[in-house]
Scaffold this active site. Sequence first.
Site, PDB file in Angstrom:
ATOM      1  N   ASN A   7      72.439 106.932  29.265  1.00 35.64           N
ATOM      2  CA  ASN A   7      71.059 105.591  29.795  1.00 35.64           C
ATOM      3  C   ASN A   7      71.681 104.541  29.309  1.00 35.64           C
ATOM      4  O   ASN A   7      72.411 103.250  28.864  1.00 35.64           O
ATOM      5  CB  ASN A   7      70.077 105.435  28.444  1.00 35.64           C
ATOM      6  CG  ASN A   7      68.800 104.266  29.055  1.00 35.64           C
ATOM      7  OD1 ASN A   7      69.042 103.827  29.846  1.00 35.64           O
ATOM      8  ND2 ASN A   7      67.147 104.284  28.744  1.00 35.64           N
ATOM      9  N   ARG A 242      57.313  89.826  31.752  1.00 37.21           N
ATOM     10  CA  ARG A 242      56.763  90.196  32.343  1.00 37.21           C
ATOM     11  C   ARG A 242      55.532  89.978  32.699  1.00 37.21           C
ATOM     12  O   ARG A 242      54.401  90.351  31.957  1.00 37.21           O
ATOM     13  CB  ARG A 242      57.202  91.461  33.257  1.00 37.21           C
ATOM     14  CG  ARG A 242      58.257  91.802  33.493  1.00 37.21           C
ATOM     15  CD  ARG A 242      59.156  93.829  33.983  1.00 37.21           C
ATOM     16  NE  ARG A 242      59.619  93.860  32.812  1.00 37.21           N
ATOM     17  CZ  ARG A 242      60.015  95.153  32.641  1.00 37.21           C
ATOM     18  NH1 ARG A 242      58.960  95.888  33.283  1.00 37.21           N
ATOM     19  NH2 ARG A 242      60.416  95.742  31.890  1.00 37.21           N
ATOM     20  N   GLU A 400      62.598 109.881  25.699  1.00 38.85           N
ATOM     21  CA  GLU A 400      62.896 110.555  26.477  1.00 38.85           C
ATOM     22  C   GLU A 400      64.485 111.073  26.302  1.00 38.85           C
ATOM     23  O   GLU A 400      64.549 112.062  27.435  1.00 38.85           O
ATOM     24  CB  GLU A 400      63.090 109.161  27.705  1.00 38.85           C
ATOM     25  CG  GLU A 400      61.319 108.328  28.026  1.00 38.85           C
ATOM     26  CD  GLU A 400      61.666 107.220  27.783  1.00 38.85           C
ATOM     27  OE1 GLU A 400      61.851 106.390  27.091  1.00 38.85           O
ATOM     28  OE2 GLU A 400      61.182 106.393  28.944  1.00 38.85           O
TER      29      GLU A 400
END
Length: 415
Positions: A7, A242, A400
Site C-alpha cells: 500500500n 476533511r 483490506e
Amino acid sequence: MNVLVINAGSSSLKYQLFDMSSETIIAKGLCDRIGIDGHLKHTPVSNGKPVFNSAISLPTHAEAISAVIAKLTSLEYGVVSDLSEINAIGHRVVHGGSKFFGSALIDEEVLKAIEACAPLAPLHVPANMMGIEACQKAMPGVPQIAVFDTAFHHTLPDYAYTCPIPYKYYEEHGIRRYGYHGTSHRYVSALAIDYLGKGTEGTKIITCHLGNGSSLAAVKDGKSIETTMGVTPLEGVPMGTRSGTVDPALVAVLSELNGDIPTKNAIDILNKESGVLGVSGISSDFRDVETAAGVDINTGEEIEGADIHPRAKLALDIFCYQVAKFIGSFYLIMGGVDAIVFTAGVGENSPYVRRGVCKILSGIGIELDRAKNRFRGPDETVDISSESSKAKVLVIPTNEELVIARDTKEIIGDL
Ligand code: ADP
C-alpha cells in the site's frame, strides 16, 4: 503461496507478506518519510526474529522496496530465504476509474489505464504507481495485481453516480461519483451477510468505515448501491481533517476571505484543515478530541466532573449527526436495513461515536446495548445491538490487506 501486499502512499509504503495456505501474516512493516529522510519498521511475525525499527535512507519508492526485500530475505530479520518465495504482489490502487470493476493483473495496458486515473485522485494514484514500478524493477517476472478502492462501487446506479452538472464533463472527462474504501466495504459487508445467515439476496447492510478518512456504503443484495464519497474522497461525512459535504460555493468564499487564493488552496482548507480538526481546533485524532470532550476513550462514557472543551464536543456532535443523517438516507433508499456495521479506526475503537450515532437512530428503532458497546479493538464480529433493536448493530474489524492478498491469489490461480 506467499503474497506480498503493498500500500504505497506519497511518502509511505506499508507492506504485509501473507502465507496464503493459512492466510496468516509472515511479516509486515512500514517505510515512512520516503523522499524526506527515511525510516523503516519491519516486523517478522512468523519466526520470532527481532523487529527492525530505525532511520534508513529512502530517497524514493525504489529504495523503499529494495529495503523491504533486503529485510524480508536477511539472515537477521528475514522470513524467506530468497525472492523466489514471494509468488505474487498485490497493490492497493485508490482509483480504477470506470474501467475496472474488479482486481486486475498488471500489464502495460493496465498500467496505462491506471495512469489515466491520476487526475481523478492526484494525491494517491501517482504514489500507487511508484509502488508498482518499484516492484516491477526489483522483482521482474513476479506477477503483480492491482486491487482498486473504487471497484466495489461500480454497481451504483446511474442516478446515484451522475453529478447533476453539464453532462459533457462526464462524457469528456469521466467526472462522476466513484466512491472509495470499496475494499473495506466489500469485506465487512460480506462478513455481516455471513453473520446474518440468511443469504445474500434480499439483505440490506449499511457499512460505516470511520477512520481518518470516513465513508458509508449502502449494500443491497451484496452490492454497493450508494456511498458517501464521490468524485473525490472529500464528499460525505466530516473526517479527521476533511470537511465532507459542504456548500460548493464555499470554495469561492474561502478563496476570497484569504486574499483571493487559488481554488486549489481553498480546497486544501477543506481537505487538510477542516473536519474534526477544523472545528475542535485540537486534533484530527479522535482519541485527543474525545479526551478533550471529557470522554473516557476506553468505555466511551463521559467522565464525571471532567472539563469539557466545547468545540471538541461540537466536533464530535457534528460527526455523529452527519453519520446518522447518511444512515437515515441509506435506510430510506434501501427500504430498510438488516445490519449497521461499524469498522476502521474510529468505528472499531470508539464506543462514544457508536453510541452518539445510534442515539440519533432510535427514531427508526435501531438501538445498541450500552454495556455491550463498551469495548475497543475487536478481533472478530461483535454484535452490540439491544434485544429490541430493529436492525443488528455490528462492529467488524476491517482487513483490506487480506482482501488484496485473496484477490491476488485468485487471479494468480487463474494464470
Ligand atoms: P486511516 O483512515 O488512516 O486508515 P484508521 O482507520 O487507522 O485511519 O483510523 C484512525 C483513527 O482511529 C484516528 O482518528 C484514531 O484516533 C481513531 N482511534 C483509534 N483508537 C481510538 C479510540 N480508542 N477511540 C477513538 N478513536 C480511536
